[in-house]
Design a protein around this motif. Structure first.
Motif, PDB file in Angstrom:
ATOM      1  N   ARG A 161      10.049  11.794  -5.356  1.00 53.25           N
ATOM      2  CA  ARG A 161       9.963  10.988  -4.205  1.00 53.25           C
ATOM      3  C   ARG A 161      10.490   9.586  -2.794  1.00 53.25           C
ATOM      4  O   ARG A 161      10.345   9.812  -2.783  1.00 53.25           O
ATOM      5  CB  ARG A 161       7.891   9.955  -5.252  1.00 53.25           C
ATOM      6  CG  ARG A 161       7.760   9.252  -4.073  1.00 53.25           C
ATOM      7  CD  ARG A 161       6.170   8.597  -4.443  1.00 53.25           C
ATOM      8  NE  ARG A 161       6.518   7.670  -5.169  1.00 53.25           N
ATOM      9  CZ  ARG A 161       5.545   6.896  -6.005  1.00 53.25           C
ATOM     10  NH1 ARG A 161       4.566   7.068  -5.959  1.00 53.25           N
ATOM     11  NH2 ARG A 161       6.747   5.846  -6.484  1.00 53.25           N
ATOM     12  N   ALA A 162      11.413   9.616  -4.439  1.00 52.35           N
ATOM     13  CA  ALA A 162      12.549   8.980  -3.946  1.00 52.35           C
ATOM     14  C   ALA A 162      13.348   9.617  -2.634  1.00 52.35           C
ATOM     15  O   ALA A 162      13.818   7.855  -1.782  1.00 52.35           O
ATOM     16  CB  ALA A 162      13.412   8.235  -4.963  1.00 52.35           C
ATOM     17  N   PHE A 174      -2.082  16.009   4.187  1.00 50.65           N
ATOM     18  CA  PHE A 174      -2.524  16.283   2.905  1.00 50.65           C
ATOM     19  C   PHE A 174      -4.074  15.585   2.717  1.00 50.65           C
ATOM     20  O   PHE A 174      -5.016  15.780   1.704  1.00 50.65           O
ATOM     21  CB  PHE A 174      -1.763  16.499   1.744  1.00 50.65           C
ATOM     22  CG  PHE A 174      -0.891  16.276   1.160  1.00 50.65           C
ATOM     23  CD1 PHE A 174      -0.519  17.440  -0.125  1.00 50.65           C
ATOM     24  CD2 PHE A 174       0.335  16.909   2.199  1.00 50.65           C
ATOM     25  CE1 PHE A 174      -0.223  18.493   0.039  1.00 50.65           C
ATOM     26  CE2 PHE A 174       1.113  17.689   2.144  1.00 50.65           C
ATOM     27  CZ  PHE A 174       1.861  18.376   0.940  1.00 50.65           C
ATOM     28  N   ALA A 175      -4.383  14.547   3.274  1.00 51.21           N
ATOM     29  CA  ALA A 175      -5.248  13.539   3.273  1.00 51.21           C
ATOM     30  C   ALA A 175      -6.668  14.833   3.574  1.00 51.21           C
ATOM     31  O   ALA A 175      -7.891  14.408   4.212  1.00 51.21           O
ATOM     32  CB  ALA A 175      -5.345  12.840   4.202  1.00 51.21           C
ATOM     33  N   ASP A 176      -6.266  15.183   5.318  1.00 48.11           N
ATOM     34  CA  ASP A 176      -7.920  15.990   5.773  1.00 48.11           C
ATOM     35  C   ASP A 176      -7.926  17.342   4.834  1.00 48.11           C
ATOM     36  O   ASP A 176      -9.158  17.104   4.703  1.00 48.11           O
ATOM     37  CB  ASP A 176      -7.023  17.114   6.560  1.00 48.11           C
ATOM     38  CG  ASP A 176      -7.249  15.983   7.902  1.00 48.11           C
ATOM     39  OD1 ASP A 176      -7.140  14.956   7.653  1.00 48.11           O
ATOM     40  OD2 ASP A 176      -6.271  16.344   8.582  1.00 48.11           O
ATOM     41  N   ARG A 183      -3.309   8.926  -2.712  1.00 48.71           N
ATOM     42  CA  ARG A 183      -2.200   8.612  -3.687  1.00 48.71           C
ATOM     43  C   ARG A 183      -0.896   8.845  -4.338  1.00 48.71           C
ATOM     44  O   ARG A 183      -0.202   8.927  -5.127  1.00 48.71           O
ATOM     45  CB  ARG A 183      -3.002   8.695  -5.224  1.00 48.71           C
ATOM     46  CG  ARG A 183      -3.260   9.846  -5.085  1.00 48.71           C
ATOM     47  CD  ARG A 183      -3.831  10.071  -6.684  1.00 48.71           C
ATOM     48  NE  ARG A 183      -5.208  11.315  -6.834  1.00 48.71           N
ATOM     49  CZ  ARG A 183      -5.708  12.722  -7.721  1.00 48.71           C
ATOM     50  NH1 ARG A 183      -5.258  11.650  -8.980  1.00 48.71           N
ATOM     51  NH2 ARG A 183      -6.227  12.951  -7.480  1.00 48.71           N
ATOM     52  N   PHE A 184      -0.438  10.038  -3.808  1.00 49.55           N
ATOM     53  CA  PHE A 184       0.548  10.685  -4.023  1.00 49.55           C
ATOM     54  C   PHE A 184       2.333  10.460  -3.029  1.00 49.55           C
ATOM     55  O   PHE A 184       2.745  10.562  -2.660  1.00 49.55           O
ATOM     56  CB  PHE A 184       0.869  12.475  -3.177  1.00 49.55           C
ATOM     57  CG  PHE A 184      -0.473  12.520  -5.230  1.00 49.55           C
ATOM     58  CD1 PHE A 184      -0.007  12.482  -6.445  1.00 49.55           C
ATOM     59  CD2 PHE A 184      -1.397  13.453  -4.960  1.00 49.55           C
ATOM     60  CE1 PHE A 184      -1.007  13.421  -7.278  1.00 49.55           C
ATOM     61  CE2 PHE A 184      -2.596  13.634  -5.702  1.00 49.55           C
ATOM     62  CZ  PHE A 184      -1.912  13.865  -6.782  1.00 49.55           C
ATOM     63  N   HIS A 192       6.067   6.401   8.118  1.00 52.08           N
ATOM     64  CA  HIS A 192       7.118   6.983   7.256  1.00 52.08           C
ATOM     65  C   HIS A 192       6.386   7.185   6.246  1.00 52.08           C
ATOM     66  O   HIS A 192       5.806   5.750   5.723  1.00 52.08           O
ATOM     67  CB  HIS A 192       8.490   7.798   7.481  1.00 52.08           C
ATOM     68  CG  HIS A 192       8.392   8.258   8.652  1.00 52.08           C
ATOM     69  ND1 HIS A 192       8.819   7.138  10.175  1.00 52.08           N
ATOM     70  CD2 HIS A 192       9.245   9.137   8.530  1.00 52.08           C
ATOM     71  CE1 HIS A 192       9.295   8.322  10.788  1.00 52.08           C
ATOM     72  NE2 HIS A 192       9.688   9.813   9.982  1.00 52.08           N
ATOM     73  N   HIS A 193       6.362   8.511   4.686  1.00 51.22           N
ATOM     74  CA  HIS A 193       6.101   7.709   3.390  1.00 51.22           C
ATOM     75  C   HIS A 193       7.308   8.583   3.101  1.00 51.22           C
ATOM     76  O   HIS A 193       7.348   9.630   2.836  1.00 51.22           O
ATOM     77  CB  HIS A 193       4.065   8.127   4.030  1.00 51.22           C
ATOM     78  CG  HIS A 193       3.752   7.852   4.727  1.00 51.22           C
ATOM     79  ND1 HIS A 193       2.546   6.275   4.500  1.00 51.22           N
ATOM     80  CD2 HIS A 193       3.300   8.576   5.999  1.00 51.22           C
ATOM     81  CE1 HIS A 193       2.332   6.877   6.133  1.00 51.22           C
ATOM     82  NE2 HIS A 193       2.222   7.548   6.472  1.00 51.22           N
ATOM     83  N   ARG A 194       7.070   8.523   1.468  1.00 55.81           N
ATOM     84  CA  ARG A 194       7.670   8.767   0.460  1.00 55.81           C
ATOM     85  C   ARG A 194       6.820   9.814  -0.645  1.00 55.81           C
ATOM     86  O   ARG A 194       5.631   9.177  -0.976  1.00 55.81           O
ATOM     87  CB  ARG A 194       8.801   8.420  -0.629  1.00 55.81           C
ATOM     88  CG  ARG A 194       9.343   7.184   0.492  1.00 55.81           C
ATOM     89  CD  ARG A 194      10.388   6.850   0.198  1.00 55.81           C
ATOM     90  NE  ARG A 194      11.421   6.290   0.861  1.00 55.81           N
ATOM     91  CZ  ARG A 194      12.821   6.783   1.066  1.00 55.81           C
ATOM     92  NH1 ARG A 194      12.351   8.093   1.321  1.00 55.81           N
ATOM     93  NH2 ARG A 194      13.185   5.872   1.826  1.00 55.81           N
ATOM     94  N   PHE A 195       6.954  11.346   0.140  1.00 59.05           N
ATOM     95  CA  PHE A 195       5.956  12.461  -1.128  1.00 59.05           C
ATOM     96  C   PHE A 195       6.550  12.739  -2.067  1.00 59.05           C
ATOM     97  O   PHE A 195       7.289  12.437  -2.219  1.00 59.05           O
ATOM     98  CB  PHE A 195       6.009  13.280  -0.096  1.00 59.05           C
ATOM     99  CG  PHE A 195       4.678  14.191  -0.353  1.00 59.05           C
ATOM    100  CD1 PHE A 195       3.198  14.083  -0.627  1.00 59.05           C
ATOM    101  CD2 PHE A 195       4.816  15.872  -1.079  1.00 59.05           C
ATOM    102  CE1 PHE A 195       2.502  15.421  -2.017  1.00 59.05           C
ATOM    103  CE2 PHE A 195       4.268  16.892  -1.513  1.00 59.05           C
ATOM    104  CZ  PHE A 195       2.949  16.597  -1.799  1.00 59.05           C
TER     105      PHE A 195
END
Length: 250
Positions: A161-162, A174-176, A183-184, A192-195
């Motif tokens: 994730r990092a 993923f949310a759809d 939560r991931f 932006h996000h970290r997956f």
């Protein structure tokens, strides 16, 4: 340098290993144990690397790898095929066959039901993971006589994730599919996000009824001496990248 193998306690008693880049003969940007047939590497070096990888896991066995396309397609292997089967997971109940999955940030997942004598290997990048490649692998193993309550799985080195920054559109996919998937993801810079790919794959396995999942927590992006990484090579402007292999067999 000897081939470096990483094994999971969950798969104790089953011939298996996650391999990185140490112990191979490739040179240059792909120095080490590059096993990628599609890479721009010396074919003789790739062949030697694949032979070394097999010898480190299942000496005398026959290595089977697929033509991976980031799908949820599973191929059941009864005999050694003449060509690479198209799909992102392989399962078998045939002794002597070593199933191999190639990765360079995607999650390699190895499966076994010792009692049934059935093993599997899946290439779970984000596309395949979201499409259900691990679910499909469990189902294909059950078709060979496995029981999902007995199946154990191990998730090998993959991007952590990092190291895995994605945009809003990625998160929405993923949310759809399931709002709980948010939560991931952890916040990153604006938009932006970290997956957490490893955590997502772990959850999919648990939801499919796999009771024991060993996530090794090894980040391919962060350790360039140990692992190949597509994203790291892209960020560095390198035109090519190597692939590592995960192998399991009977």
């Amino acid at each position: 340098m000897n081939v470096a193998t990483i094994r999971s306690p969950a798969l104790e008693g089953v011939a298996h290993a996650f391999l990185g880049r140490r112990g191979g003969v490739s040179t240059g940007a792909m120095a080490g144990l590059n096993v990628g047939l599609g890479s721009d590497d010396d074919p003789a070096a790739v062949a030697e690397n694949r032979a070394r990888a097999l010898a480190a896991v299942l000496p005398g066995g026959c290595l089977v790898t697929g033509y991976q396309v980031h799908s949820a397609d599973v191929v059941t292997i009864a005999t050694a095929p003449d060509a690479r089967p198209r799909g992102d997971a392989l399962v078998t109940a045939r002794p002597g066959l070593a199933l191999g999955i190639l990765t360079a940030d995607c999650a390699p997942v190895l499966f076994a039901d010792r009692a049934a004598g059935v093993v599997g290997a899946a290439h779970a990048g984000w596309k395949g993971a979201l499409a259900g490649v691990t679910d499909a692998t469990v189902a294909a193993m059950e078709a060979l006589g496995a029981d999902r309550t007995r199946i154990v799985a191990a998730i090998g080195p993959c991007i952590a994730r990092a190291s895995y920054e994605v945009d809003d559109a990625f998160l929405r996919r993923f949310a759809d599919a399931d709002p709980e998937n948010e939560r991931f993801f952890a916040p990153a810079r604006d938009g932006h996000h970290r997956f957490d790919l490893e955590a997502y794959v772990t959850q999919r396995l648990a939801a499919a009824g796999v009771r024991r999942v060993d996530a090794l927590g090894l980040d391919t992006y962060a350790d360039d001496t140990r692992f190949y990484s597509y994203r790291r090579a892209t960020h560095r402007g390198e035109p090519q990248y190597g692939r590592q292999i995960a192998i399991i067999g009977l």
